[in-house]
Enzyme design. Structure first.
Site, PDB file in Angstrom:
ATOM      1  N   ASP A  71       0.787  -1.319  -0.120  1.00  0.00           N
ATOM      2  CA  ASP A  71      -0.010   0.246  -0.085  1.00  0.00           C
ATOM      3  C   ASP A  71       0.886   1.157  -0.067  1.00  0.00           C
ATOM      4  O   ASP A  71       1.325   1.678   1.053  1.00  0.00           O
ATOM      5  CB  ASP A  71      -0.862   0.063   1.174  1.00  0.00           C
ATOM      6  CG  ASP A  71      -1.891   1.053   1.296  1.00  0.00           C
ATOM      7  OD1 ASP A  71      -1.995   1.699   0.173  1.00  0.00           O
ATOM      8  OD2 ASP A  71      -2.530   1.164   2.252  1.00  0.00           O
ATOM      9  N   GLU A  75      -2.469  10.557   0.815  1.00  0.00           N
ATOM     10  CA  GLU A  75      -3.668   9.711   0.962  1.00  0.00           C
ATOM     11  C   GLU A  75      -4.062   9.184   2.117  1.00  0.00           C
ATOM     12  O   GLU A  75      -5.220   9.036   2.576  1.00  0.00           O
ATOM     13  CB  GLU A  75      -3.578   8.425   0.084  1.00  0.00           C
ATOM     14  CG  GLU A  75      -4.861   8.156  -0.474  1.00  0.00           C
ATOM     15  CD  GLU A  75      -5.187   6.717   0.302  1.00  0.00           C
ATOM     16  OE1 GLU A  75      -6.512   6.362   0.474  1.00  0.00           O
ATOM     17  OE2 GLU A  75      -4.441   6.285   1.211  1.00  0.00           O
ATOM     18  N   GLU A  76      -3.089   8.649   2.870  1.00  0.00           N
ATOM     19  CA  GLU A  76      -3.437   8.016   4.169  1.00  0.00           C
ATOM     20  C   GLU A  76      -3.863   9.095   5.395  1.00  0.00           C
ATOM     21  O   GLU A  76      -4.421   8.512   6.295  1.00  0.00           O
ATOM     22  CB  GLU A  76      -2.168   7.421   4.755  1.00  0.00           C
ATOM     23  CG  GLU A  76      -1.561   6.213   3.885  1.00  0.00           C
ATOM     24  CD  GLU A  76      -2.530   4.944   3.806  1.00  0.00           C
ATOM     25  OE1 GLU A  76      -3.530   4.938   4.504  1.00  0.00           O
ATOM     26  OE2 GLU A  76      -2.053   4.052   3.023  1.00  0.00           O
TER      27      GLU A  76
HETATM   28 ZN   LIG Z   1      -3.557   3.065  -0.068  1.00  0.00          ZN
END
Ligand SMILES: [Zn+2]
Ligand SMILES: *[C@@H]1O[C@H](CO)[C@@H](O)[C@H](O)[C@H]1NC(C)=O
Ligand SMILES: *[C@@H]1O[C@H](CO)[C@@H](O)[C@H](O)[C@H]1NC(C)=O
Length: 439
Positions: free
Chosen positions: A165, A197-198
């Site tokens: 990820d 994004e996180e």
């Molecule tokens: Zn991700």
């Protein structure tokens, strides 16, 4: 496959008792040399150098290794961004850095940026592959692990933070785009790698709000990369967060009637919130849908009070809702009404929705041939990219696909196999093909 690997493969067989019996004829000499060593017991079947060589011999695996070895916890993505810019510029791409401000509460003040890349001379590609380059903390070093039992290159496991990820998606997307353009030099394929994004999707919001996101859109196909176990995702639930706060009046716990307990006031409110996903909409609950099932709520934190012998002056809870149907505004109305109903409209209770970060359920395209389809329960950047096709007949397709499993993505055992990473290049290739054909 290189000779040292063949030897390693054979030595792996050689630890199996001779009765297992499989040693290819043409390599029997090599196997007996290595095999006799193995039978005396000590050395591992596959050496680290053999695994390193597998990675070094593959542009895909090497790129994946390079970017996974660079720590890039959210708000500190510039080093990995630089590595991608360099790689893309070496491979016929123009790579632009789109500076994104660091979050206010971040430790780092270093400049960070999205990477927006397009084939030289073709700044408005019809197909865009996109993923994110930040990871969750802590950084976990990149390591390689031989499969147990019989050696199989495809089952070599790559572990470490970000290996799934989403650096697996990043490496596979770049490799798929370059492969496709090798066979089709005019194919217009863009690459967008965003930060943050996180932690709320700042990078994608920044791209979305920028001049690069034209009106009307120049692109027709967006291929998002996140761990989907090599399946196409048909959509994901929405996300709404909120906090509930209760105000009280402090007093000695022996004389509670002299005060007012914020905890006592928040408790019935929270138990109502806890069941909002399970009660019908007509009775004030949050909606379910056939596609996504029930809306679920998670009361993630509860805080309140100062000591056991003081009537608590404050209490609060933070809640995340995974929304199965309807709009963000409808969900917020339902939540406010539920709180107001159960508290009798008490002025001591407030519900706060943060400004950004909320999004409705997101439907995605699944019309590309040859993929299994699934629905996921996690959110993505996809709703953060506003597509300005209002008043036009432009259709922009959105696909979500990538190697690795979400179940390991944020854990200590984050990792995936070489086979999955390589298969993702094929998968992205097919999605690119579908996108190029319709553009
Ligand atoms: Zn991700
Ligand atoms: C900020 O940095 C300090 C020291 O390096 C660390 O202890 C702390 O956890 C960091 N905070 C955040 C929010 O990352
Ligand atoms: C709100 O708090 C005040 C004291 O701070 C209390 O007197 C009042 O009864 C509370 N309201 C409700 C509805 O509980």
């Amino acid at each position: 496959m290189k000779l040292s690997i063949v030897a390693a493969l054979l030595s792996a067989h050689a630890v199996v008792p001779a009765a297992a019996g499989f040693i290819p004829q043409q390599n029997s000499q090599a196997s007996s040399v290595r095999g006799s060593v193995m039978l005396r017991g000590a050395a591992p079947a596959v050496q680290n150098e053999d695994l390193d060589k597998i990675v070094a011999d593959s542009p895909l695996l090497s790129l994946h290794r390079t970017i996974s070895e660079i720590e890039s916890i959210s708000n500190d993505e510039s080093k990995v961004g630089e590595a991608l810019v360099k790689y893309l510029e070496e491979h016929g791409y123009t790579a632009e850095k789109q500076v994104v401000p660091v979050e206010e509460d971040a430790n780092s003040t270093a400049e960070r940026f999205n990477v927006w890349a397009y084939p030289n001379g073709n700044p408005q590609p019809k197909v865009i592959l996109t993923s994110h380059i930040d990871t969750v903390p802590p950084h976990i070093p990149y390591t390689l692990h031989a499969p147990e039992g019989e050696f199989d290159r495809a089952n070599v496991r790559i572990m470490g933070r970000g290996t799934v990820d989403a650096k697996a998606s990043v490496a596979a997307q770049i490799t798929a785009a370059l492969n496709y353009r090798e066979a089709n030099p005019d194919a217009a394929i863009g690459l967008l790698f965003v930060v943050g994004e996180e932690v709320g999707g700042t990078g994608m919001v920044h791209f979305s709000d920028s001049d690069l996101n034209t009106t009307p859109p120049f692109f027709r196909t967006l291929i998002f990369g996140e761990p989907t176990e090599l399946k196409l995702v048909d959509g994901h639930k929405g996300n709404v967060r909120f906090t509930v706060e209760a105000k009280g009046l402090a007093a000695h716990s022996g004389y509670p009637w002299l005060g007012h307990s914020a905890v006592s006031e928040i408790l019935p409110v929270l138990s109502r919130i806890d069941e909002l996903g399970d009660i019908p909409v007509e009775e004030g609950g949050l909606p379910a849908s056939e596609k996504y099932g029930r809306t679920t709520l998670n009361i993630g934190t509860i805080k309140g009070g100062a000591a056991g012998n003081i009537v608590p002056v404050s209490a609060s809870a933070s809640v995340t809702v995974r929304l199965a149907a309807g709009t963000v505004e409808e969900a917020q109305e339902t939540i406010k009404r539920a709180v107001s109903d159960v508290s009798g409209g008490s002025q001591n209770i407030t519900v706060t929705f943060p400004n950004d970060k909320a999004y409705p359920p997101t439907d995605l395209d699944v019309d590309a041939e040859g993929f299994e389809v699934m629905t996921v329960n996690y959110g993505t950047d996809i709703p953060k990219l506003t597509i300005h096709n209002e008043g036009t007949d432009i259709q922009v397709k959105k696909y979500l696909y990538g190697p690795g499993s979400i179940f390991v993505a944020h854990g200590v055992d984050e990792g995936l196999t070489i086979g999955d990473l390589e298969e993702a290049v094929e998968g992205y290739g097919r999605l690119i093909e579908a996108g190029i054909k319709r553009s």
